[in-house]
Structure formats: structure tokens, C-alpha cells
Scaffold this motif. Structure first.
Motif, PDB file in Angstrom:
ATOM      1  N   GLU A 151      83.753 -64.364 -65.536  1.00 40.09           N
ATOM      2  CA  GLU A 151      84.542 -65.262 -64.706  1.00 40.09           C
ATOM      3  C   GLU A 151      85.132 -66.417 -65.511  1.00 40.09           C
ATOM      4  N   SER A 152      84.358 -66.980 -66.443  1.00 44.04           N
ATOM      5  CA  SER A 152      84.880 -68.101 -67.235  1.00 44.04           C
ATOM      6  C   SER A 152      85.998 -67.623 -68.162  1.00 44.04           C
ATOM      7  N   TYR A 154      87.961 -65.018 -67.555  1.00 43.97           N
ATOM      8  CA  TYR A 154      89.080 -64.698 -66.660  1.00 43.97           C
ATOM      9  C   TYR A 154      89.876 -65.955 -66.315  1.00 43.97           C
ATOM     10  N   ARG A 155      89.199 -67.043 -66.019  1.00 46.70           N
ATOM     11  CA  ARG A 155      89.901 -68.293 -65.711  1.00 46.70           C
ATOM     12  C   ARG A 155      90.682 -68.792 -66.925  1.00 46.70           C
ATOM     13  N   HIS A 156      90.075 -68.674 -68.075  1.00 48.56           N
ATOM     14  CA  HIS A 156      90.759 -69.046 -69.331  1.00 48.56           C
ATOM     15  C   HIS A 156      92.034 -68.226 -69.510  1.00 48.56           C
ATOM     16  N   ARG A 158      93.831 -66.697 -67.164  1.00 45.98           N
ATOM     17  CA  ARG A 158      94.827 -67.097 -66.155  1.00 45.98           C
ATOM     18  C   ARG A 158      95.586 -68.338 -66.626  1.00 45.98           C
ATOM     19  N   GLN A 159      94.836 -69.321 -67.154  1.00 43.07           N
ATOM     20  CA  GLN A 159      95.468 -70.551 -67.618  1.00 43.07           C
ATOM     21  C   GLN A 159      96.323 -70.311 -68.858  1.00 43.07           C
ATOM     22  N   PRO A 170      94.505 -72.795 -59.710  1.00 48.00           N
ATOM     23  CA  PRO A 170      94.834 -71.437 -59.264  1.00 48.00           C
ATOM     24  C   PRO A 170      95.619 -71.459 -57.961  1.00 48.00           C
ATOM     25  N   TRP A 175      89.847 -69.339 -57.558  1.00 49.56           N
ATOM     26  CA  TRP A 175      90.053 -68.459 -58.705  1.00 49.56           C
ATOM     27  C   TRP A 175      89.797 -66.996 -58.348  1.00 49.56           C
ATOM     28  N   ASN A 176      88.936 -66.771 -57.390  1.00 48.95           N
ATOM     29  CA  ASN A 176      88.401 -65.431 -57.172  1.00 48.95           C
ATOM     30  C   ASN A 176      88.255 -65.167 -55.680  1.00 48.95           C
ATOM     31  N   GLU A 302      95.238 -60.986 -56.447  1.00 48.09           N
ATOM     32  CA  GLU A 302      94.217 -61.601 -57.306  1.00 48.09           C
ATOM     33  C   GLU A 302      93.190 -60.559 -57.730  1.00 48.09           C
ATOM     34  N   ARG A 306      92.568 -59.522 -61.585  1.00 51.13           N
ATOM     35  CA  ARG A 306      91.240 -59.719 -62.167  1.00 51.13           C
ATOM     36  C   ARG A 306      90.747 -58.458 -62.877  1.00 51.13           C
TER      37      ARG A 306
END
Length: 510
Positions: A151-152, A154-156, A158-159, A170, A175-176, A302, A306
Motif C-alpha cells: 500500500e505504501s 502504491y501510494r508512492h 500514484r503520486q 487522491p 487511496w484504496n 481505482e 491498483r
């Protein structure tokens, strides 16, 4: 100054910078080799699809004006090994420079590095220009961190790539949306038929039969229905975006007996041999969502993003960060052999009959069928993870080791002890019944933990946690499960464990 460039069977990247110019002194080589047919036994449709896609790719390269050497499996010049064929072509054509695209499999990467060391000509490796990340990027991202949480990462991602973002936040504030993507199919929407392609590969089938190539699985008249060209891959992206994306996330975990793919894209083969790229898949999907937000909700896009931007890149990065030691791990020391019905689908457990049968018929199943039905049983029954790895790598048309091994060895079998997943992904019959229609007409009773016709998943589930308590009791995510285990009446637990022992001893008869 003649250059030889190698293209492996999963490197069919027609958009690669290599092909921007026609270079008369450059030869491209693709080869069908017995080496690649025997390191693991493959599904017959996987062999046909690879050869079909490779042959078409070579044809398109020649049509575009590039010089191509293509070695078919029965070519008298074929040495049947990577190094043997390359050396022969280098010598025959007075090659002074050898170049290759970085393989996505550790085995081939090592083989090519060793081969290059043996040459007395210049060599160079190039990126395939396919993934969002480099091989090392995931490992670098998690450097110094105790847990490798997807998850961390994935967020990185996306950014970094500005996907589904509203500046630094997001889109939609979350985020999810995984909690919205776990629904049983409720028949509230129509199920579209998958887009299929008709490829008659009976000539290739006759070839591999004549050469006695080992394989398993089923194929009808040498036909493969997945895309084998970039043009077909792009058609499948478009079909997914227009017809399947609107309900993809909602039902991505659902399973049905009469409809095998539901709203899944079936893009994985075209993606994994690189006929199409993850950037164009996600790009078109997000654009479709942006233009149709009344019909396509945010959880749909989303969830799809993901899977590709998060999970797919994460799996590849973990593979390169942890190999080769990762493949040897066996956290539970499981040693049981897979039952013979993994190769013929002949079991009385209806869920496994359908999921394994579908895998043998199509060389494809969606992620919940692979993880929570087939992999779930393999883990609960104590199957040797190395044999499980070989089966998954062989049976699925989209299985390349970089994505198969972390998913199977790590997430599905927990053989890595928790590098990929924070807990074992196992479940009793209740989960399978919740997410599918398999249990209604099964030989076994989904509600019984022991006794006549008790569902094997139920007793094997509690047996798994009981026998592995010394390994798992410290896992906070399993605190509730162990609480429930300890609340079972001693007599009931004894009967459950006895039932599990019977099933493990008679696994061939289940």
C-alpha cells in the motif's frame, strides 16, 4: 560492424526504441528452444500462444524492414539452447556486437550474463522500456524498512506518476477502495461475454507433438482465443474499458460456475509478453473513467489501477530484490505432493473441480480462483510450495516467473514467511460460499467441520492453524482466529483434527 540483438519470447515490445530506425547491419533473433519447454512442464495453450505471438512479432519486424533470424523448434540449425544458438549465429554472421533486452526471469538473466562473459566481442543490455519501475526501484523504496507493505509503495506510485490524483491528494479522498471490491455477484447487472480471438495454431500443435514436447492441459483443435498481436491487444484494452470496467471493481472477487471471466480484462498475457504496456492500459482506463463518471464509479477504476500500477510493479520489484533465495524458502516445511487431480480436475470438491478444470481448459483463471480456491487448498493440505510453484508457472498462460513466484510462493503459500503477505491467505468453506455459487451443488457439506461429507476446507482450515500455532501465534492479524480456535470445545477440536488427518491421508480421493 554487425550487431546481433536478442528478443526473448516475453519481450515483444514493438514500441521499443530499438525499432525506431532500420539498421541494415543489425540482426534481430527470436528462437523457439527445447530449453524453454523442459525446465518446467507447460500448458499446451501456453506453448502455442508464445510461439504464435513470437512468429507474428517476427513477421511484423520483417515487414517493417528489419533483418530477422527466426529459429523454429524444428529448424535443423536450432541447437535448442540459448547459448548454443547465439554462438552459432555470432560465428556465422561475423557479429562484432551482441545486445539484449534485460530478461524478467532470474534464470535467463544469469544465463545471459554468463554467456556475455564467454564472448570476446562487445555486449550491452537494455531495459525493455515496459514497466513503470526499474528492477531495483521497489527494493530501493523499501531499503531500511522493516515491512514491505504494498500500500505504501502504491501510494508512492500514484503520486510519482500523477495518476488518480488531485494535486497531492487522491481523487475521492481515499487511496484504496478495496472494501467496495469484495462483492458476490448479485445478478443486478448483465454479464458480457469476453472478447475472444480465433487463432488456429494446429500447425504448431502438430510440431510440438512430433517433437514430443512435454505438456499438459487441454486445447480444442489447436485454437487459442487470447490476443497474439499488438493490434489484438489494443482491441482488448478498448473492449475492457467500454464493456467491463464499469463493474470490474465491484465483482472482481466473485466466482461463478457458468461465467468464467465475469468483468476481468484477460489482458495479462498480452501485458506479460509486452504486446501492450501498463502505461497505455492504465492511461486508456483512466481516460474512459474520466469521460464516463456517471456510468463508472471511482472504486472501479481505482481497483483496476491498483492491480497494475501497485501490485504488478510491486511483485516484479520484490522478485528482483529477493531472488534467488526467495525461491528456496519453505516456511512451514510443507512436503506433501499435489494430488493427481491437479492435472485432470477430477475431484468431488465442486469449487476445485471448476477452478482447476477451467485452468486446464483455458490456461487462465482469475486471481481469486487462483488464490482463494486452488492455492488455499494447496496451503491447507500442506503441499510442497516448490511443486505448487511449478504447477502455477506451467498451467497459466500469463505466468512468467517474476510475477508468478512472488504471488504463488509468497502470497498464496506463505512459503516466504511473510515477505509478501502479512498473514497466510487461507479460508474455510464459508468464504468460498460467500464469493461463489460453487457450494450449492457440491458433494460435500459446506456447513460441516467433521463427519460424513464434511467440506474438506473446514477441517483443514483449523488443522492448519492448530499445527502451525508455534509459527503464527505472534502474528497480530491472526489474533482473532487463534481466539476462535482456543474457544472450540476440546471434543470438537479433536474430531476436526481427526477429520483433517483422514482427508490429508486420502487426498487423492477427495
Amino acid at each position: 560492424m554487425k550487431t546481433l540483438r536478442l528478443i526473448l519470447g516475453d519481450q515483444l515490445v514493438s514500441t521499443h526504441s530499438w525499432f525506431r530506425q532500420k539498421e541494415p547491419e543489425t540482426i534481430y533473433v527470436l528462437m523457439e528452444m527445447m530449453q524453454e519447454q523442459t525446465y518446467v512442464k507447460h500448458h499446451v495453450q501456453k506453448i502455442l500462444a508464445f510461439f504464435g505471438a513470437m512468429r507474428n512479432f517476427a513477421f511484423q519486424l520483417e515487414k517493417a524492414g528489419h533483418q530477422v533470424v527466426y529459429l523454429k523448434l524444428d529448424d535443423p540449425e536450432n541447437e535448442q539452447t540459448l547459448a548454443g544458438n547465439l554462438q552459432k549465429i555470432i560465428d556465422k554472421n561475423s557479429i562484432v556486437r551482441f545486445e539484449y533486452l534485460l530478461p524478467d526471469e532470474y534464470r535467463l538473466d544469469e544465463q545471459l550474463k554468463s554467456f556475455c562473459k564467454s564472448l570476446n566481442i562487445k555486449t550491452k543490455a537494455f531495459d525493455t522500456e515496459h514497466f513503470f519501475t526499474t528492477r531495483e526501484e521497489v527494493g530501493d523504496f523499501f531499503s531500511g524498512k522493516n515491512q514491505l507493505i504494498m500500500e505504501s509503495f502504491y501510494r508512492h506510485m500514484r503520486q510519482k506518476h500523477d495518476l488518480l490524483m488531485n494535486r497531492n491528494e487522491p481523487v475521492g479522498g481515499l487511496w484504496n477502495f478495496d472494501h467496495d471490491n469484495r462483492n458476490r455477484f448479485d445478478h443486478k447487472v448483465a454479464l458480457p461475454e469476453p472478447l475472444v480471438f480465433e487463432h488456429d495454431l494446429s500447425e504448431i500443435k502438430a510440431l510440438i507433438d512430433a517433437l514430443k514436447v512435454p505438456y499438459f492441459g487441454n486445447v480444442e483443435a489447436g485454437k487459442v482465443d487470447l490476443p497474439l498481436s499488438r493490434k489484438e491487444g489494443l482491441k482488448l484494452i478498448d473492449y475492457f474499458c467500454q464493456n467491463l470496467l464499469p463493474h470490474f471493481g465491484t465483482y472482481e472477487d466473485a466466482m461463478l460456475q457458468e461465467h468464467k471471466s465475469l468483468f476481468h480484462s484477460r489482458l495479462s498475457f498480452a501485458l506479460n509478453v509486452k504486446l501492450i504496456s501498463p502505461k497505455e492500459v492504465i492511461g486508456q482506463a483512466i481516460m474512459t473513467w474520466q469521460q464516463n463518471q456517471k456510468e463508472i464509479s471511482l472504486p472501479q477504476i481505482e481497483g483496476f489501477t491498483r492491480q497494475i500500477l501497485g501490485w504488478r510493479e510491486y511483485m516484479r520489484g520484490l522478485y528482483w530484490a529477493k531472488m534467488p533465495e526467495f525461491a528456496e524458502k519453505n516456511f512451514f516445511n510443507h512436503q506433501a505432493k499435489l494430488p493427481q487431480w491437479f492435472w485432470n480436475g477430477e475431484t468431488k470438491m465442486n469449487c476445485l473441480k471448476h477452478c482447476i478444470g477451467q485452468s486446464l481448459d483455458l490456461a487462465w483463471a482469475h486471481h481469486i480462483q487462483r488464490l482463494m480456491v486452488i492455492g488455499n487448498f494447496a496451503l491447507l493440505s500442506g503441499s510442497n510450495p516448490h511443486e505448487v510453484d511449478d504447477w502455477y508457472l506451467g498451467v497459466y498462460i500469463d505466468a512468467m516467473q517474476w510475477v508468478q513466484l512472488p504471488n504463488t510462493h509468497g502470497m498464496s503459500q506463505f512459503a516466504d514467511g511473510g515477505i509478501v503477505g502479512t498473514k497466510p491467505y487461507v479460508a474455510s468453506a464459508a468464504y468460498i460460499n460467500k464469493m461463489s455459487d460453487y457450494c450449492g451443488n457440491c458433494f460435500y457439506d459446506k456447513n460441516k467441520k467433521h463427519g460424513e461429507k464434511a467440506c474438506p476446507y473446514n477441517s483443514l482450515y483449523w488443522d492448519f492453524f492448530s499445527r502451525n500455532e508455534h509459527l503464527l501465534t505472534g502474528n497480530q492479524r491472526l489474533k482473532m482466529i487463534y481466539g476462535n480456535l482456543h474457544r472450540l470445545k476440546p471434543d470438537d477440536l479433536e474430531k476436526i483434527l481427526e477429520q483433517a488427518a483422514v482427508y490429508k491421508n486420502k487426498v487423492e480421493e477427495l
